[in-house]
Enzyme design. Structure first.
Site, mmCIF file in Angstrom:
data_model
loop_
_atom_site.group_PDB
_atom_site.id
_atom_site.type_symbol
_atom_site.label_atom_id
_atom_site.label_comp_id
_atom_site.label_asym_id
_atom_site.label_seq_id
_atom_site.Cartn_x
_atom_site.Cartn_y
_atom_site.Cartn_z
ATOM 1 N N HIS A 63 7.882 -1.849 17.820
ATOM 2 C CA HIS A 63 8.858 -2.239 18.838
ATOM 3 C C HIS A 63 8.396 -3.465 19.615
ATOM 4 O O HIS A 63 8.935 -3.745 20.674
ATOM 5 C CB HIS A 63 9.073 -1.076 19.814
ATOM 6 C CG HIS A 63 9.730 0.107 19.178
ATOM 7 N ND1 HIS A 63 9.582 1.393 19.650
ATOM 8 C CD2 HIS A 63 10.531 0.222 18.093
ATOM 9 C CE1 HIS A 63 10.264 2.239 18.889
ATOM 10 N NE2 HIS A 63 10.850 1.556 17.937
ATOM 11 N N HIS A 64 7.394 -4.198 19.075
ATOM 12 C CA HIS A 64 6.925 -5.353 19.861
ATOM 13 C C HIS A 64 7.997 -6.426 19.953
ATOM 14 O O HIS A 64 7.977 -7.265 20.844
ATOM 15 C CB HIS A 64 5.621 -5.933 19.278
ATOM 16 C CG HIS A 64 5.816 -6.779 18.056
ATOM 17 N ND1 HIS A 64 6.151 -6.253 16.833
ATOM 18 C CD2 HIS A 64 5.756 -8.126 17.885
ATOM 19 C CE1 HIS A 64 6.271 -7.239 15.957
ATOM 20 N NE2 HIS A 64 6.042 -8.380 16.571
ATOM 21 N N LYS A 122 14.055 -4.109 12.195
ATOM 22 C CA LYS A 122 14.882 -4.496 11.041
ATOM 23 C C LYS A 122 14.219 -4.069 9.742
ATOM 24 O O LYS A 122 13.005 -4.155 9.593
ATOM 25 C CB LYS A 122 15.049 -6.023 11.057
ATOM 26 C CG LYS A 122 15.926 -6.570 9.989
ATOM 27 C CD LYS A 122 17.126 -7.281 10.578
ATOM 28 C CE LYS A 122 18.204 -7.549 9.562
ATOM 29 N NZ LYS A 122 18.618 -6.394 8.779
ATOM 30 N N LYS A 138 5.813 -8.844 7.615
ATOM 31 C CA LYS A 138 6.652 -9.852 6.958
ATOM 32 C C LYS A 138 7.438 -10.667 7.994
ATOM 33 O O LYS A 138 7.444 -11.893 7.959
ATOM 34 C CB LYS A 138 7.631 -9.096 6.042
ATOM 35 C CG LYS A 138 8.387 -9.921 5.065
ATOM 36 C CD LYS A 138 9.269 -9.011 4.185
ATOM 37 C CE LYS A 138 8.467 -7.960 3.461
ATOM 38 N NZ LYS A 138 9.288 -7.114 2.574
ATOM 39 N N ASP A 186 8.268 -15.827 11.001
ATOM 40 C CA ASP A 186 8.882 -16.125 12.301
ATOM 41 C C ASP A 186 10.318 -15.620 12.407
ATOM 42 O O ASP A 186 11.211 -16.346 12.880
ATOM 43 C CB ASP A 186 8.830 -17.634 12.594
ATOM 44 C CG ASP A 186 7.413 -18.115 12.827
ATOM 45 O OD1 ASP A 186 6.630 -17.367 13.433
ATOM 46 O OD2 ASP A 186 7.080 -19.234 12.368
ATOM 47 N N LYS A 193 12.337 0.664 8.318
ATOM 48 C CA LYS A 193 12.821 0.933 6.961
ATOM 49 C C LYS A 193 13.533 2.276 6.970
ATOM 50 O O LYS A 193 13.209 3.162 7.769
ATOM 51 C CB LYS A 193 11.644 1.005 5.979
ATOM 52 C CG LYS A 193 12.047 0.716 4.560
ATOM 53 C CD LYS A 193 12.208 -0.780 4.344
ATOM 54 C CE LYS A 193 12.630 -1.143 2.953
ATOM 55 N NZ LYS A 193 12.482 -2.584 2.709
HETATM 56 P P1 NAD Z 1 17.666 -2.775 -7.138
HETATM 57 O O1 NAD Z 1 17.950 -1.337 -7.011
HETATM 58 O O2 NAD Z 1 18.771 -3.737 -7.005
HETATM 59 O O3 NAD Z 1 16.939 -3.096 -8.523
HETATM 60 C C1 NAD Z 1 15.774 -2.472 -8.977
HETATM 61 C C2 NAD Z 1 15.760 -2.579 -10.498
HETATM 62 O O4 NAD Z 1 14.485 -2.123 -10.983
HETATM 63 C C3 NAD Z 1 16.837 -1.717 -11.169
HETATM 64 O O5 NAD Z 1 17.534 -2.491 -12.106
HETATM 65 C C4 NAD Z 1 16.023 -0.598 -11.828
HETATM 66 O O6 NAD Z 1 16.630 -0.086 -12.996
HETATM 67 C C5 NAD Z 1 14.723 -1.320 -12.138
HETATM 68 N N1 NAD Z 1 13.588 -0.423 -12.340
HETATM 69 C C6 NAD Z 1 13.323 0.763 -11.747
HETATM 70 N N2 NAD Z 1 12.174 1.284 -12.220
HETATM 71 C C7 NAD Z 1 11.711 0.408 -13.140
HETATM 72 C C8 NAD Z 1 10.567 0.380 -13.988
HETATM 73 N N3 NAD Z 1 9.667 1.353 -13.976
HETATM 74 N N4 NAD Z 1 10.408 -0.694 -14.819
HETATM 75 C C9 NAD Z 1 11.306 -1.691 -14.853
HETATM 76 N N5 NAD Z 1 12.415 -1.717 -14.068
HETATM 77 C C10 NAD Z 1 12.607 -0.680 -13.227
HETATM 78 O O7 NAD Z 1 16.516 -3.058 -6.054
HETATM 79 P P2 NAD Z 1 16.156 -4.440 -5.372
HETATM 80 O O8 NAD Z 1 16.943 -4.578 -4.120
HETATM 81 O O9 NAD Z 1 16.163 -5.517 -6.385
HETATM 82 O O10 NAD Z 1 14.644 -4.147 -4.894
HETATM 83 C C11 NAD Z 1 13.554 -4.253 -5.795
HETATM 84 C C12 NAD Z 1 12.264 -4.354 -5.000
HETATM 85 O O11 NAD Z 1 12.323 -5.485 -4.131
HETATM 86 C C13 NAD Z 1 11.947 -3.158 -4.098
HETATM 87 O O12 NAD Z 1 10.557 -2.990 -4.028
HETATM 88 C C14 NAD Z 1 12.454 -3.613 -2.741
HETATM 89 O O13 NAD Z 1 11.803 -2.944 -1.669
HETATM 90 C C15 NAD Z 1 12.076 -5.077 -2.791
HETATM 91 N N6 NAD Z 1 12.844 -5.928 -1.879
HETATM 92 C C16 NAD Z 1 14.197 -5.979 -1.929
HETATM 93 C C17 NAD Z 1 14.882 -6.821 -1.054
HETATM 94 C C18 NAD Z 1 16.389 -6.983 -1.106
HETATM 95 O O14 NAD Z 1 16.902 -7.875 -0.410
HETATM 96 N N7 NAD Z 1 17.114 -6.223 -1.893
HETATM 97 C C19 NAD Z 1 14.175 -7.583 -0.120
HETATM 98 C C20 NAD Z 1 12.790 -7.529 -0.108
HETATM 99 C C21 NAD Z 1 12.134 -6.692 -0.997
#
Ligand code: NAD
Length: 480
Positions: free
Chosen positions: A73-74, A79, A103, A108, A115
């Protein structure tokens, strides 16, 4: 962990996800000049809300387990995304919330980290049940004051997207009618519901901007035995979801060759380049990558990550590169587009091999950066570019006219049209995103260069981030 003795006691192979984040934090802490009490405060998770609620599945009722964790909460609001997966538990959500804090500070973005997670399979649950679950989850958050434009602002993550964000917005506005800033209660919404252009692909685009910057430093590339630039780089991507697909699509535009895309049920390998658009179309129709007619399809998806390549981009889930498969990884750069894909034990192995690991808290920050722009747009109630676009165009037009008058020459219309183009929302979003990714990388790289004992980019990134959070506590006068 500060001294060598206690460092030895840590069993890297068996750390939980949230312990891994703490491990990285503690590894960086000695490189910041912060008092222990302040470090403890930065690291501590501020609020955890675990909920169980019933949802109807046909004739049955199932109890759903869900979480919202506000790590810090700083800065307010907090988000972070909402994840739908059968692996969701408290430890995972706490780890992801902590990563969000570091992150946001690093790039910034003036938010604390949070989460959310719902233990549900997004693939095997019918949309109408997903909608009920999402709306009930939002109502629970409203009830406990865990959502709101100045309180906590969710976004998409694994298993969620625009559709879920639109349900959250609608539920929030129904329960809190007349809130003038209500649209800012969630980001990653469809553009027609107060979203911003460029948010869907922001994380992937940010990954590519970051890699483009990283690969531009000739001395770093030379040390890895690589040439500068993304052109011709051989890339493997794990996960063809939001992050993986857009990373693949955009990195190709920079001339990189995607030699493999790995999904949960198989991988497509092609040394001449896999077309992510065609593969996504196939996967959407057939619900699997198996049977894709171009390149070679292999069932053992994890094995494809071990192929020879320049850049490996895990963009699926945490703990994908472990002590077990790390010795076989051949990439020179591992870019953590997913959160926590490399375990601490795997990291130690990769670093020993001279692999550059680009940490998640930096490289996947594009999503929260553009979410921040969306939040600003919602609070200002005006689309970026609306006020200045025409003004910029007429200024440029006058300037060209002046040049033509003085030189007696006419600028060709095709060039005039390019030159006078005033910035649209998408131009400003992408420009702000690129600036954020480039300047954050320079901060990390400079920190590492200045602090000779810092051996890897993750430690440098955590240290930069801790210093920024520390400064905001100092500014509040809470710590001496
Ligand atoms: P998503 O659900 O859109 O896509 C994830 C994909 O990974 C799916 O197509 C799924 O079938 C595939 N998958 C699952 N297990 C797998 C495996 N063992 N091997 C290969 N593919 C596999 O999710 P996303 O939003 O793309 O998020 C993916 C990662 O990125 C997560 O760690 C998430 O926390 C991180 N992330 C997402 C965002 C965002 O804006 N969506 C932002 C920052 C970080």
């Amino acid at each position: 962990m500060a001294d060598k003795k206690s460092e030895k006691k840590i069993d890297l192979a068996n750390l939980s996800f949230s312990d891994s984040v703490s491990y990285y934090f503690e590894k960086a802490a000695p490189h910041t000049d912060s008092a222990r009490g302040l470090l403890d405060q930065i690291k501590a998770c501020n609020s955890i809300y675990k909920m169980n609620f019933p949802v109807k599945y046909g004739n049955q009722v199932k109890v759903i387990e869900a979480y919202r964790v506000q790590h810090s909460h700083h800065r307010m609001p907090t988000k972070g995304g909402i994840r739908y997966s059968v692996h969701v538990d408290q430890d995972e959500v706490m780890a992801l919330a902590a990563l969000m804090t570091y992150k946001c500070a690093l790039v910034d973005v003036p938010f604390g980290g949070a989460k959310g997670g719902i233990n549900i399979s997004p693939r095997q649950t019918p949309p109408e049940i997903l909608e009920n679950v999402t709306r009930r989850y939002t109502a629970e958050l409203v009830k406990k004051n865990f959502i709101g434009p100045g309180i906590d602002v969710p976004a998409p993550d694994y298993g969620t997207g625009e559709r879920e964000m639109a349900w959250i917005l609608d539920t929030y506005n129904t329960l809190r009618p007349g809130e003038v800033d209500g649209y800012a209660c969630v980001t990653g919404k469809p553009v027609s519901q107060g979203g911003i252009r460029g948010r869907t692909e922001a994380t992937g685009r940010g990954v590519v901007y970051a890699l483009n910057e990283i690969c531009s430093h000739a001395d770093d590339m030379k040390a890895l035995g690589l040439s500068t630039g993304l052109e011709g780089k051989r890339v493997i991507i794990q996960g063809l979801g939001n992050v993986g697909y857009h990373t693949a699509r955009i990195i190709q535009e920079y001339g990189a060759i995607i030699i493999a895309i790995c999904e949960h049920d198989g991988a497509v390998v092609d040394p001449n380049g896999v077309d992510p658009k065609a593969l996504l179309k196939y996967r959407t129709e057939k619900k699997s990558v198996l049977g894709y007619p171009k390149g070679k399809v292999i069932k053992n998806s994890a094995a494809a990550m071990e192929l020879e390549c320049d850049i490996l981009i895990p963009a699926a889930l945490e703990k994908q590169i472990t002590a077990e498969n790390a010795p076989r990884i051949k990439a020179k750069i591992v870019a953590e587009a997913a959160n926590g894909p490399v375990t601490p034990a795997a990291e130690a192995i990769l670093l020993k091999k001279g692999v550059m690991i680009v940490p998640d808290i930096y490289i996947n920050a594009g999503g929260v950066t553009v979410s921040y722009f969306e939040w600003l747009k919602n609070l200002s109630h005006v689309k970026f570019g609306r006020m200045q676009k025409r003004f910029e165009e007429s200024t440029q037009r006058n300037f060209i006219k002046l040049v033509e008058d003085y030189t007696g020459k006419t600028v060709p219309l095709s060039r005039v049209n390019k030159l006078i183009h005033g910035a649209d929302e998408i131009d400003l979003v992408n420009s702000g995103l690129e600036e954020t990714m480039v300047s954050a990388y320079r901060d990390i790289r400079d920190f590492k260069k200045r602090n000779k004992k810092v051996e890897d980019l993750r430690t440098a990134a955590f240290a930069v981030s801790i210093n920024k959070i520390r400064d905001s506590y100092y500014a509040m006068g809470i710590f001496p």
